[in-house]
Each structure stands twice: as C-alpha cells, then as structure tokens.
Scaffold this motif. Structure first.
Motif, PDB file in Angstrom:
ATOM      1  N   GLY A 119       0.756  -1.047   0.152  1.00 55.95           N
ATOM      2  CA  GLY A 119       0.069   0.087   0.052  1.00 55.95           C
ATOM      3  C   GLY A 119       0.884   1.062  -0.097  1.00 55.95           C
ATOM      4  O   GLY A 119       0.496   2.209  -0.705  1.00 55.95           O
ATOM      5  N   THR A 120       2.024   1.380   0.852  1.00 57.46           N
ATOM      6  CA  THR A 120       2.635   2.484   0.900  1.00 57.46           C
ATOM      7  C   THR A 120       3.637   2.593  -0.384  1.00 57.46           C
ATOM      8  O   THR A 120       3.516   3.456  -1.044  1.00 57.46           O
ATOM      9  CB  THR A 120       3.780   2.212   1.785  1.00 57.46           C
ATOM     10  N   LEU A 153      -7.151   7.076  13.183  1.00 57.89           N
ATOM     11  CA  LEU A 153      -6.372   6.402  12.237  1.00 57.89           C
ATOM     12  C   LEU A 153      -5.471   5.530  13.141  1.00 57.89           C
ATOM     13  O   LEU A 153      -4.447   4.723  12.721  1.00 57.89           O
ATOM     14  CB  LEU A 153      -5.910   6.916  10.952  1.00 57.89           C
ATOM     15  N   THR A 166      -4.215   1.308  13.303  1.00 58.23           N
ATOM     16  CA  THR A 166      -4.716   1.086  11.441  1.00 58.23           C
ATOM     17  C   THR A 166      -3.258   1.000  10.689  1.00 58.23           C
ATOM     18  O   THR A 166      -2.447   1.827  10.648  1.00 58.23           O
ATOM     19  CB  THR A 166      -5.509   1.685  11.051  1.00 58.23           C
ATOM     20  N   THR A 190      -3.273   1.724   7.524  1.00 54.18           N
ATOM     21  CA  THR A 190      -3.496   3.148   6.878  1.00 54.18           C
ATOM     22  C   THR A 190      -2.746   4.032   7.719  1.00 54.18           C
ATOM     23  O   THR A 190      -1.790   4.882   6.921  1.00 54.18           O
ATOM     24  CB  THR A 190      -4.990   3.540   6.692  1.00 54.18           C
ATOM     25  N   ILE A 219       0.306   6.315   6.084  1.00 56.35           N
ATOM     26  CA  ILE A 219       0.150   7.576   5.442  1.00 56.35           C
ATOM     27  C   ILE A 219       1.131   8.472   5.524  1.00 56.35           C
ATOM     28  O   ILE A 219       1.428   9.377   4.697  1.00 56.35           O
ATOM     29  CB  ILE A 219      -1.035   7.993   5.999  1.00 56.35           C
ATOM     30  N   THR A 221      -3.030  -5.117  13.729  1.00 57.98           N
ATOM     31  CA  THR A 221      -2.255  -4.028  12.943  1.00 57.98           C
ATOM     32  C   THR A 221      -0.587  -4.107  12.921  1.00 57.98           C
ATOM     33  O   THR A 221       0.079  -3.484  12.251  1.00 57.98           O
ATOM     34  CB  THR A 221      -2.716  -2.893  13.304  1.00 57.98           C
TER      35      THR A 221
END
Length: 291
Positions: free
Chosen positions: A96-97, A151, A154, A156, A160, A237
């Motif tokens: 994702g990153t 957040l 998580t 994400t 982020i 997580t």
C-alpha cells in the motif's frame, strides 16, 4: 683517514620509487582481503542466526559440527505468535505504501519536470527540504494528526506519513528531466494527452528507476520499527518488526534458538526475493544510478 660517503638510504625518494611497484602489485590482494573481512563481519550475525535456529538451544553457544539439526525452533516460534497475521499486515503495509508513493511521486515528478506553473521552483524546494528532516522528529505531530483522523492502530495510519515520498519525487523528477523533449512533441503530434504522454513515454522509459526505488521502499518499510511500534497496538495491525519485538520480550522468556528462528521467518521473504532476483536487483540499481 679518508671519509667515506654513506650509502643512500632506501627510505629516500629513490627507495620509494623502487618500492612503489611492489606496493601497487600488492594493493589488489589487500583490497580483496579487506572485502572478504568486511563480508565476514556483515554475514556473521546471519550465520549465527542460521546456526542457532537449526540446532537445539543447548548448542546456541556451542559450535559443534556434530550437533543435531532440528526444525522444532521454527515450529515453536510459529505456534507461539501469530506470524501469519504479522506477515499479512507487513505485506499490506509495504504494498500500500509503495503504490501510493508511485502514484503521487509520478504525478508530482512529471509536474515539476515538464509543466510550467507559478511557484514551481519554490514548491520543489519545499520537497528538497523534506529530505533533510528525519521522520523520527515528526513522530509526535504525526501521532496527534492520526488521533484527530481516528487512524491510530490501523495499517493506513502506519503507511500514510510515508505515502508522499520526497526522495521518490526527487528521483523521478530527475529521471524525467533526462528524457528528450522531442519525444513530447512527437507524442503530442500523435494526439497524446498529458496522461497518455505520461503513460506511453515517461513511465516506460523510467522502468529501471521504478524497480530500483520499489526495492528501496519495500526494504525500508519491511524493516521499519519505531513508527509502527508507536501506532500499532493490536495483533490486527502489528507488522513483523513489532511482532518480533513483542515475541522476543522478557515476558516470552529468553530462548535464543526460538528467537533466531522467528527472526529468520521475518526476514525470509526478503532474503528469498534477493536470492531469486539478485541479478535484476543489481541491474536496476546500476541503470537507475542509485548508489
């Protein structure tokens, strides 16, 4: 009595000229010896981890070639902690990153390299300033921001702060600037829009840089520890680095055989990927010019 002239000292310039070819001839051997020494120092912890993980705990500090081999340490580590969940969390985090970094980095780099707009140089200077700031300095402020966005704890939230990579933007921008503008003109004559120009010209020509940067990003975020430790609070997580630290804490007991087995489980995906794609790794770094 007559005075005799002493012989020239071999330590003088003439002696140095005579010894210089010998020193130059020995230099490659010294370089090779130093390289082997550094390689052994680098590999020593890994070799110790492999030895300890595949032998009973009684042989953790005894290097006996007749020691029995065992896989019980891996079985015990796999059952003592939810490593499948940690590995899944890590895979989701790094992919994702990297996806966010490639999208944002590509668009920003193309804008800085080819588009003309007010404040372009000033904004790019701001990107360069980010390269001088250590991420650890921003932990408190980033955590406060995640609290406001709900957040914390998580995946994400862990990813982020790294999605907009200043290094990625800078690297891709420098790469895009080396592409001849004549290709832009030819593509525009064919009716390409900006998105088509980016997709058909710039991204294909920058593939080695994308591969090299992807390797750097995956390796960094796979091994990142401090920020995930601050944000992740639950098993759902935690990435591998945090899960391994919890597993190796004193609450679990100190058994180096099991701990090193868990360490190898955590590092195995990267080691296997490196062994399989070693030649592609090296070629990508050489083409991209990353030192």
């Amino acid at each position: 009595m007559t005075a005799t002239t002493p012989p020239l000292s071999p330590a003088g310039p003439a002696g140095l000229r005579h010894r210089l070819p010998r020193l130059v001839a020995r230099l490659p051997r010294l370089v090779d010896l130093g390289a082997w020494l550094l390689a052994f120092i680098w590999a020593a912890p890994l070799l110790y981890a492999v030895w300890t993980a595949f032998h009973p705990g009684a042989y953790a500090t005894r290097f006996d070639l007749t020691a029995p081999l065992t896989l019980d340490n891996f079985r015990a580590a796999w059952e003592a902690a939810p490593f499948p969940r940690y590995m899944l969390n890590t895979m989701m985090l790094v992919t994702g990153t990297l996806a966010g970094q490639l999208v944002i980095g590509t668009l920003a780099a193309f804008a800085f390299a080819r588009l003309q707009f007010p404040g372009r140089n000033l904004l790019f200077l701001g990107v360069l300033v980010q390269l001088t700031i250590m991420p650890d300095v921003l932990i408190v402020q980033n955590y406060a921001t995640l609290e406001k966005l709900s957040l914390v704890d998580t995946i994400t939230g862990i990813a982020i702060p790294y999605v907009a990579s200043a290094f990625g933007i800078f690297l891709l921008r420098q790469t895009f600037m080396t592409i001849p503008k004549e290709l832009d003109d030819a593509a525009r004559l064919e009716g390409c829009s900006l998105a088509g120009l980016l997709r058909r010209v710039y991204i294909p020509l920058a593939k080695p840089v994308y591969v090299a940067y992807g390797l750097v990003s995956i390796s960094h975020h796979w091994n990142n520890f401090l920020w995930p430790l601050v944000v992740a609070r639950s098993v759902e997580t935690r990435p591998l680095t945090v899960g391994l630290a919890v597993f190796a804490s004193t609450d679990q007991g100190i058994d180096w055989s099991i701990i090193t087995a868990a360490t190898l489980l955590s590092a195995a995906p990267l080691l296997i990927a490196f062994l399989i794609f070693q030649r592609a790794f090296v070629q990508s770094f050489m083409r991209a010019g990353i030192k």
